[in-house]
Design a protein around this motif. Structure first.
Motif, short mmCIF file in Angstrom:
data_model
loop_
_atom_site.label_atom_id
_atom_site.label_comp_id
_atom_site.label_asym_id
_atom_site.label_seq_id
_atom_site.Cartn_x
_atom_site.Cartn_y
_atom_site.Cartn_z
N GLY A 174 21.12 13.84 68.00
CA GLY A 174 19.54 13.96 68.50
C GLY A 174 19.45 15.18 69.40
N SER A 175 20.89 15.83 69.73
CA SER A 175 20.33 16.92 70.85
C SER A 175 19.92 18.20 70.09
CB SER A 175 21.73 17.13 71.46
OG SER A 175 22.13 16.01 72.16
N VAL A 176 20.43 18.08 68.48
CA VAL A 176 19.84 19.52 68.17
C VAL A 176 19.54 19.27 66.65
CG1 VAL A 176 21.81 20.92 69.33
CG2 VAL A 176 22.37 19.84 66.95
N ASP A 177 18.78 20.20 66.16
CA ASP A 177 18.32 20.10 64.62
C ASP A 177 19.09 20.53 63.74
OD1 ASP A 177 16.14 19.21 66.08
OD2 ASP A 177 14.84 21.03 65.95
N GLY A 178 20.34 21.38 64.17
CA GLY A 178 20.99 22.01 63.05
C GLY A 178 22.17 22.75 63.66
N PHE A 179 23.21 23.25 63.07
CA PHE A 179 24.28 24.04 63.68
C PHE A 179 24.57 25.63 63.05
CE2 PHE A 179 25.33 19.52 64.34
CZ PHE A 179 25.88 19.70 65.61
N ILE A 180 24.71 26.35 63.77
CA ILE A 180 25.28 27.77 63.48
C ILE A 180 26.78 27.71 63.72
CG2 ILE A 180 25.09 30.02 63.79
CD1 ILE A 180 22.20 29.87 64.12
N LEU A 181 27.63 27.92 63.19
CA LEU A 181 29.05 27.76 63.68
C LEU A 181 30.22 28.88 62.91
CD1 LEU A 181 30.98 26.04 61.49
CD2 LEU A 181 29.62 24.09 62.53
N CYS A 182 31.19 29.36 63.66
CA CYS A 182 32.22 30.00 62.93
C CYS A 182 33.44 28.87 63.10
CB CYS A 182 32.27 31.17 63.78
SG CYS A 182 33.98 32.13 63.36
N VAL A 183 34.29 28.73 61.97
CA VAL A 183 34.96 27.98 61.92
C VAL A 183 36.22 28.27 62.77
CG1 VAL A 183 36.76 26.82 60.41
CG2 VAL A 183 34.34 27.15 59.41
N ASN A 216 13.79 21.36 68.48
CA ASN A 216 13.81 22.88 68.38
C ASN A 216 14.89 23.51 69.39
OD1 ASN A 216 11.39 23.75 67.15
ND2 ASN A 216 10.10 23.02 68.85
N THR A 217 16.23 22.95 69.10
CA THR A 217 17.35 23.46 69.63
C THR A 217 18.42 23.50 68.57
OG1 THR A 217 16.96 22.27 71.86
CG2 THR A 217 19.34 22.84 71.29
N ILE A 218 19.18 24.58 68.54
CA ILE A 218 20.16 24.77 67.74
C ILE A 218 21.31 24.71 68.33
CG2 ILE A 218 21.40 26.44 66.24
CD1 ILE A 218 18.34 27.84 65.86
N GLY A 219 22.24 24.12 67.55
CA GLY A 219 23.79 23.81 68.08
C GLY A 219 24.50 24.99 67.66
N VAL A 220 25.27 25.74 68.67
CA VAL A 220 26.01 26.90 68.25
C VAL A 220 27.53 26.41 68.78
CG1 VAL A 220 26.42 29.16 68.57
CG2 VAL A 220 24.26 28.61 68.70
N ILE A 221 28.52 26.42 67.79
CA ILE A 221 29.63 26.44 68.08
C ILE A 221 30.63 27.64 67.69
CG2 ILE A 221 31.74 24.77 67.71
CD1 ILE A 221 29.95 22.74 66.69
N ILE A 222 31.26 28.07 68.97
CA ILE A 222 31.94 29.50 68.70
C ILE A 222 33.29 29.24 68.99
CG2 ILE A 222 32.04 31.66 69.84
CD1 ILE A 222 29.50 32.10 68.93
N PRO A 223 34.30 29.85 68.28
CA PRO A 223 35.77 29.62 68.71
C PRO A 223 36.25 30.25 69.84
CG PRO A 223 35.51 30.37 66.48
CD PRO A 223 34.21 30.64 67.10
#
Lengths: 335, 335
Positions: B114-123, B60-67
């Motif tokens: 295993g830390s997150v279920d999926g990602f939202i990111l901006c390249v 139940n955690t989403i990984g967010v990667i932001i530049p």
DNA sequence: GTGAAAGCGCTAACAA
DNA sequence: TTGTTAGCGCTTTCAC
């Protein structure tokens, strides 16, 4: 995701052998280690973090609770936290309290259930107004250390990182008095916050010490349009010849307003504000700025928390309050 | 933290009874449920999230990667993501790639265990320049869905949320031509990015369609001081009577520069820029703004990801690209 | 209506 | 040198 079990099966060895081999245990034969590592590499094996966390009772994750991520200062602190945490192998889970006590409590509760090892937070506005601190105390009692920054709850025993707010405006005001300014106005949209109050007090002290002059304060409410308010204020008080802004916007706006009213900055009027480099670019001349060193604040907070988390020896030690000194960066809006 | 085990011991029942009671199982007697719940309440029992994650193979955690979190647009998107995620019971883990390909890869790797279920990111910028996409593909192959927003990698099969960049500047330029502007300049500090290129193309198309006029572009580099660059540019091209800014700062700066050069905005010169409400306040008159609806972008991205995560039925479905339309908010800097 | 046991993925003490 | 076992906290199937 490939697991130890699958590797073990494929290699015809036990799970623990694989585990030990990957951890370079002395117990395991060189040849086996090699075989195991090659297969792990091939399958791009990475230990499951959740399982590790459960086993080690430690997540290597820091919970960060921030009142407002659109605030440039706060997001810069977040940047500092992330970088420092990342450097030490920690991840951060971010919650945004939106200046709400309820959301702050919720976030604390939610993450306190094993998701994080400790917290870094900035107290929400509502929390400060209502002066609630039970939820912080309870979290700490549960064994989760907290580091507070910027807006802190003084009655909670924990590490803190703050800015020398009082001193910053005191010195800035002195600076304007030294420029021979006579009517120095103070503008703020954060008079509800502890830091806002401190900044106003610093200003007041300097003004009152001067004997000859008296304070003139404009409080801008959240629902106000800052630009309109400042225009009205400056039209009403035509004798203003200097401005100190306690928040990050009104300084720049004041310069633009003064210019549009036909005043020359800094000849007719000086302006100093809390701000960041990028925003201070939004006026001509550039705003003379009180820099808060947001990244350092974040980095310091992260260091303090990580130090406490890694103090596995168990001996508790005293809580510290670190003061990150502001600096006055002179740009074109002062003499 | 109190565990089921401890509750069970104190109540003289088995662990599973406690677990079932807390989950309101039909199997358990009313009286027992009551006793269990009371004690749990007393001890403020909360199920350990790590254990749950391990058991359910879902964090139940989403990984967010932001530049870049200091970019106001990106932090606003983050805000939207956080709110939507929070609404659906998801936490977010934030990583900042700092526009670096290496850091982006690292973050992806790190959280994929295993830390997150999926990602939202901006390249990141570097990723776009080098046109690397292997790390994205690999993550998706591992079973972790990705949603990209704003700057996307077109060759990666995944959900996307983008802005109608081309159209936005095309229409804005048209708008200025309708105002009878003749020399419309285009300013950008993001010409390396896919979105920056699209915005420039939209502007070019409109200009070239007009037959009579030709493009005039100022590219500002990261290492440049934007204010100085714009001053020099406008002094050199005195015939500029309109400006379109592709980034969030140069529009406001252009207004201030024009004013300082003695031009009247919008009588002598019109300005339109990508920006947010708060920054558009930093000039007089206020900047006419292309709003990107950053929060909606974030909310949309979160919705798309969560929908995919909760599609436990297994049937994969097609990837979508959602376009969030910009809108032109007319303020004082255009006629 | 309640409890025992297995299992999620991993580590580590102990046994062989 | 390698394997067995227990256990981190939880859910759930199956047995009583």
């Amino acid at each position: 995701m490939v697991t130890l079990k699958q590797l073990a099966k494929e290699l015809n060895v036990s799970i623990s052998t694989v585990s030990k081999a990957l951890n370079n245990s002395e117990e395991i034969g060189k040849e086996t280690i090699k075989r195991v590592k090659e297969l792990a590499e091939l399958y791009n094996y990475k230990p499951n973090k959740v399982a590790l966390s459960l086993k080690q009772n430690r997540t290597n994750t820091i919970g960060v609770i921030i009142p407002d991520i659109l605030n440039h200062f706060l997001s810069k602190v977040l940047f500092g936290i992330e970088r420092e945490a990342s450097l030490h192998g920690y991840n951060i889970m971010t919650c945004i309290s939106n200046e709400s006590l309820e959301k702050e409590k919720e976030s604390l509760q939610l993450l306190a259930n094993g998701s994080v090892d400790g917290f870094i937070l900035c107290v929400s506005e509502e929390t400060q107004i209502k002066n609630e601190i039970e939820h912080f105390k309870q979290t700490i009692k549960q064994g989760l250390p907290i580091v507070m920054f910027d807006r802190v709850a003084h009655d909670v025993l924990c590490d803190k990182v703050i800015v020398d707010d009082f001193d910053a405006t005191y010195r800035a005001t002195k600076n304007l008095l030294d420029e021979n300014r006579k009517q120095i106005a103070f503008m703020s949209n954060i008079d509800d916050l502890s830091v806002g109050k401190l900044r106003e007090r610093g200003y007041n002290k300097a003004i009152l010490e001067s004997q000859d002059y008296k304070p003139l304060v404009l409080n801008i409410k959240k629902e106000d349009n800052a630009q309109d308010k400042i225009i009205a204020f400056m039209k009403k008080h035509k004798n203003i010849d200097a401005v100190i802004s306690a928040d990050s916007a009104s300084g720049v706006i004041a310069i633009n307003v003064a210019t549009s009213l036909g005043l020359k900055v800094p000849k007719d009027i000086s302006v100093i504000g809390f701000s960041s480099q990028s925003v201070s670019n939004h006026s001509i001349p550039r705003l003379t700025t009180i820099r808060q060193h947001a990244k350092e604040i974040g980095a310091n907070a992260a260091q303090m928390l990580i130090k406490r988390l890694q103090n596995i020896t168990g001996e508790p030690y005293d809580f510290k309050t670190k003061i990150v000194k502001t600096s006055l960066v002179k740009n074109g809006s002062t003499l």
